[in-house]
Every structure is written in structure tokens, then in C-alpha cells.
Write a protein that holds these residues in place. Structure first.
Motif, PDB file in Angstrom:
ATOM      1  N   SER A 135       0.797  -1.229   0.000  1.00 34.31           N
ATOM      2  CA  SER A 135       0.000   0.000   0.000  1.00 34.31           C
ATOM      3  C   SER A 135       0.830   1.280   0.000  1.00 34.31           C
ATOM      4  O   SER A 135       0.402   2.288  -0.542  1.00 34.31           O
ATOM      5  CB  SER A 135      -0.940   0.010   1.214  1.00 34.31           C
ATOM      6  N   THR A 136       2.043   1.238   0.591  1.00 35.34           N
ATOM      7  CA  THR A 136       2.778   2.494   0.785  1.00 35.34           C
ATOM      8  C   THR A 136       4.020   2.620  -0.084  1.00 35.34           C
ATOM      9  O   THR A 136       4.603   3.691  -0.149  1.00 35.34           O
ATOM     10  CB  THR A 136       3.199   2.641   2.251  1.00 35.34           C
ATOM     11  N   GLY A 137       4.454   1.535  -0.741  1.00 36.89           N
ATOM     12  CA  GLY A 137       5.705   1.614  -1.483  1.00 36.89           C
ATOM     13  C   GLY A 137       6.884   1.667  -0.529  1.00 36.89           C
ATOM     14  O   GLY A 137       6.880   1.021   0.512  1.00 36.89           O
ATOM     15  N   LEU A 138       7.896   2.476  -0.875  1.00 35.58           N
ATOM     16  CA  LEU A 138       9.140   2.543  -0.104  1.00 35.58           C
ATOM     17  C   LEU A 138       9.062   3.655   0.932  1.00 35.58           C
ATOM     18  O   LEU A 138       8.662   4.772   0.634  1.00 35.58           O
ATOM     19  CB  LEU A 138      10.319   2.796  -1.047  1.00 35.58           C
ATOM     20  N   ARG A 139       9.498   3.327   2.174  1.00 33.41           N
ATOM     21  CA  ARG A 139       9.577   4.335   3.234  1.00 33.41           C
ATOM     22  C   ARG A 139      10.833   4.090   4.064  1.00 33.41           C
ATOM     23  O   ARG A 139      11.244   2.952   4.251  1.00 33.41           O
ATOM     24  CB  ARG A 139       8.369   4.261   4.171  1.00 33.41           C
ATOM     25  N   LEU A 140      11.418   5.168   4.583  1.00 31.05           N
ATOM     26  CA  LEU A 140      12.525   5.072   5.531  1.00 31.05           C
ATOM     27  C   LEU A 140      11.964   5.130   6.937  1.00 31.05           C
ATOM     28  O   LEU A 140      11.128   5.978   7.254  1.00 31.05           O
ATOM     29  CB  LEU A 140      13.519   6.213   5.321  1.00 31.05           C
ATOM     30  N   LEU A 141      12.418   4.215   7.795  1.00 35.47           N
ATOM     31  CA  LEU A 141      12.024   4.210   9.196  1.00 35.47           C
ATOM     32  C   LEU A 141      13.220   4.667  10.024  1.00 35.47           C
ATOM     33  O   LEU A 141      14.307   4.098   9.906  1.00 35.47           O
ATOM     34  CB  LEU A 141      11.588   2.812   9.632  1.00 35.47           C
ATOM     35  N   PRO A 142      13.064   5.672  10.873  1.00 35.51           N
ATOM     36  CA  PRO A 142      14.227   6.195  11.602  1.00 35.51           C
ATOM     37  C   PRO A 142      14.748   5.258  12.671  1.00 35.51           C
ATOM     38  O   PRO A 142      15.911   5.330  13.061  1.00 35.51           O
ATOM     39  CB  PRO A 142      13.689   7.492  12.226  1.00 35.51           C
ATOM     40  N   ALA A 143      13.914   4.349  13.177  1.00 38.77           N
ATOM     41  CA  ALA A 143      14.348   3.446  14.235  1.00 38.77           C
ATOM     42  C   ALA A 143      14.935   2.171  13.636  1.00 38.77           C
ATOM     43  O   ALA A 143      14.424   1.670  12.634  1.00 38.77           O
ATOM     44  CB  ALA A 143      13.185   3.105  15.155  1.00 38.77           C
ATOM     45  N   PRO A 144      15.987   1.605  14.239  1.00 37.41           N
ATOM     46  CA  PRO A 144      16.618   0.387  13.707  1.00 37.41           C
ATOM     47  C   PRO A 144      15.816  -0.870  14.011  1.00 37.41           C
ATOM     48  O   PRO A 144      16.176  -1.692  14.843  1.00 37.41           O
ATOM     49  CB  PRO A 144      17.976   0.379  14.413  1.00 37.41           C
ATOM     50  N   THR A 145      14.679  -1.034  13.331  1.00 44.22           N
ATOM     51  CA  THR A 145      13.817  -2.195  13.525  1.00 44.22           C
ATOM     52  C   THR A 145      14.447  -3.439  12.909  1.00 44.22           C
ATOM     53  O   THR A 145      15.048  -3.381  11.844  1.00 44.22           O
ATOM     54  CB  THR A 145      12.442  -1.935  12.875  1.00 44.22           C
TER      55      THR A 145
END
Length: 330
Positions: free
Chosen positions: A149-159
Motif C-alpha cells: 500500500s505504501t511503497g518505499l519508506r525510511l524508518l528512523p528506528a533500527p527495527t
């Protein structure tokens, strides 16, 4: 007292292996060249591509790999045809590496299977792609996510890396070095081991209690080099399932200090370099001091596969092979 990191040398430590993929994708987007990201999100059995393997593909170039062979060739050609036709939705494609599979045959017969994300990258993705490259370039810690649904995203937390299959699939991958190696002792073998491990996608830290040690100063393979008292190693060595530690200090006394500090430290791997006689004497001393067998059984000693190593370079290869075996579950 812990001293700060040594200044960075002229040569730079290795970057995570995915950096060229993200850099190629970013350069293509900046130039207005259609580009897609292919990434293995799940693998099992004798699959040639493992989770996290990835490549970027344009009409003229590819950077990286999802496992190679006819499977990679077919998917690259598929993506090139799609890029030529114009924007398209991301997709997860299953590849089965068995000749008699009724569906999803990859063309390879090595057994196992993998699922591959086919992700077209669009101009609005440039900021996230550049941020991924920036994080890897500076060995930072963050994560990226792709979903139906969202494509590519950067997540700031090191999940941590994980994949949820199905119609509403999504994939999260931690950026940077997942596995970290701390070498306690910065001598000749540590320098040779750093050189080998720099090619194996480990973040490298070398600790020694001797200021201005020449081999430590020449170690441009390590990401961090610090002068620390060995009595404070518990504070200097991170814990966790992706932390590996090898002890190779200048002598028996400092080895014993380091082992006492770290024997109960929760890391994936704790190893000690030394001759069989030295190791036996140290273990006897530790037992006499009251350390229990359960704790002592965690210590890999002597470290390295038994290949009759003599030189620092040979020892380094034997130790690196043992670390690979542990990391891969052997």
C-alpha cells in the motif's frame, strides 16, 4: 578511563555490502533513468539468494545480486520490460528451485525457494533512497520498509528485519551491519582478522589497553578503534544475539582479565585465541576460582578451525571461518 576513537585513517573501513545498490538507484533517479529495486524478502533451503540480497536494475545496468543464475536473468529482463512500459505496482514473486514444482519454477534445480520483491522506484522515492545510502555510508542504524500500500519508506528506528506475506504484504529491513565483531587486543592477528572480516559484512571494533599501538594505528579496516582498560570491557562491549567477541590480547594475564569480564556477558559468540596448553591452564585457573562449567562452556577456545595455522593471516582465516559457521547456524 576510556579514550575516544582514534582519528580516521586515510583509507576508510568497509561499508555494508548493500551501499552500491542504493547509490546506483539514487543516481538513476537523479538522472531521470527508470530504475527498480529487486530484494529477496524470504528464503529457505538451498536457495542461492538469501533474505536481504538485492539489486538495482535499469535498462542498461544492474548492481548487486538476488542469487544469480537463470532466475536472476529472467527477473532482470522482466523488470526491464516493465520499466520500458511505464509505472507499475510493486509485486512479490515466489521462485521455487525445483525442476518438478507445479508452479513458480525459477529454472534452477538447487532446491529451496525464495520470495522476491519487485519494487519500481519513482521520483518521489529519491529522498528515501538517498537516506538509505547516507545511513549505510556512515554506518548508521535505521530501517526501510516496503508494502503493497505504501511503497518505499525510511524508518528512523533500527527495527529488526521481518517479512509479513499475503495480499497486504510488507517487508522491513534493518540498514547497516546486522552483525558486530569486537576484537579485544589490537596486535598483528587482530590486524589480519580485521582485514578478512572487513569483506564479510561485520561491523568491526578493536579494543586495546595500549595507547599508540602501531598495529592498532595501522588498522584502517576497523570502524572503531579504542584504547580501554580491560577491567572495563563489560561497559565497552555491547550485548545481544548479533554480537561476536574474540579475545587475543598481548598475554596470558590480560587474556584472563578479559575472559573474567566477558564470560557472563550475553553475546552470540565469545572466543579466546591461544595454544591448547595455555587454554587448559586458564580454564583450570578459572575453575579453581569458582566459575561454573555452564559459563565456561560458552567460551570457544582455542578459536579457529583446526587448519594448522601459523601466520597471523592463516589464523585470521581460521577464525573468520569459525565465525561464519556460527553466524550461519553451523
Amino acid at each position: 578511563m576510556a579514550y575516544p576513537d582514534y582519528p580516521s585513517p586515510i583509507s576508510h573501513p568497509s561499508a555494508p555490502r548493500d551501499l552500491p545498490v542504493w547509490e546506483h538507484a539514487a543516481a538513476s533517479l537523479r538522472a531521470g533513468v527508470p530504475v527498480a529495486l529487486l530484494c529477496v524478502v524470504r528464503s529457505e533451503g538451498s536457495s542461492p539468494g538469501r533474505q536481504g540480497f538485492k539489486l538495482s536494475v535499469t535498462a542498461a545496468e544492474t548492481v548487486g545480486s538476488i542469487g544469480g543464475g537463470i532466475m536472476e536473468h529472467k527477473l532482470v529482463e522482466l523488470m526491464r520490460a516493465r520499466l520500458q512500459r511505464g509505472p507499475h505496482a510493486p509485486e512479490i514473486r515466489r521462485q521455487v528451485h525445483r525442476a518438478h514444482s507445479p508452479t513458480d519454477r525459477s529454472g534452477m534445480i538447487c532446491s529451496g525457494e525464495q520470495e522476491i520483491l519487485l519494487l519500481p522506484l519513482l521520483p518521489p522515492d529519491l529522498a528515501a533512497v538517498e537516506a538509505c545510502g547516507q545511513c549505510l555510508r556512515h554506518t548508521g542504524s535505521a530501517a526501510w520498509e516496503a508494502s503493497a500500500s505504501t511503497g518505499l519508506r525510511l524508518l528512523p528506528a533500527p527495527t529488526d528485519t521481518h517479512y509479513h506475506p499475503g495480499p497486504d504484504w510488507h517487508y522491513v529491513e534493518r540498514l547497516g551491519f546486522r552483525d558486530q565483531l569486537t576484537i579485544v587486543g589490537g596486535g598483528h592477528v587482530a590486524l589480519a582478522l580485521s582485514r578478512v572480516m572487513s569483506t564479510l559484512d561485520f561491523g568491526l571494533t578493536v579494543l586495546d589497553d595500549r595507547p599508540e599501538l602501531p598495529t592498532q594505528l595501522r588498522n584502517h579496516y576497523a570502524h572503531h578503534r579504542r584504547t580501554v582498560p580491560y577491567e572495563q570491557l563489560v561497559r565497552e562491549v555491547p550485548t545481544g544475539p548479533h554480537q561476536y567477541v574474540v579475545i587475543m590480547t598481548v598475554g596470558y594475564r590480560t587474556d584472563a582479565v578479559a575472559v573474567r569480564q566477558l564470560l557472563h556477558h550475553p553475546v552470540r559468540y565469545l572466543g579466546l585465541m591461544g595454544s591448547t596448553a595455555k587454554i587448559a591452564h586458564l580454564l583450570q585457573e578459572l575453575r579453581a576460582a569458582g566459575l561454573d562449567e555452564t559459563a565456561l562452556s560458552r567460551l570457544h577456545a582455542p578459536i579457529g578451525l583446526p587448519i594448522h595455522s601459523r601466520t597471523p593471516e592463516e589464523i585470521a582465516i581460521s577464525v573468520a571461518a569459525e565465525l561464519i559457521r556460527v553466524r550461519n547456524g553451523g
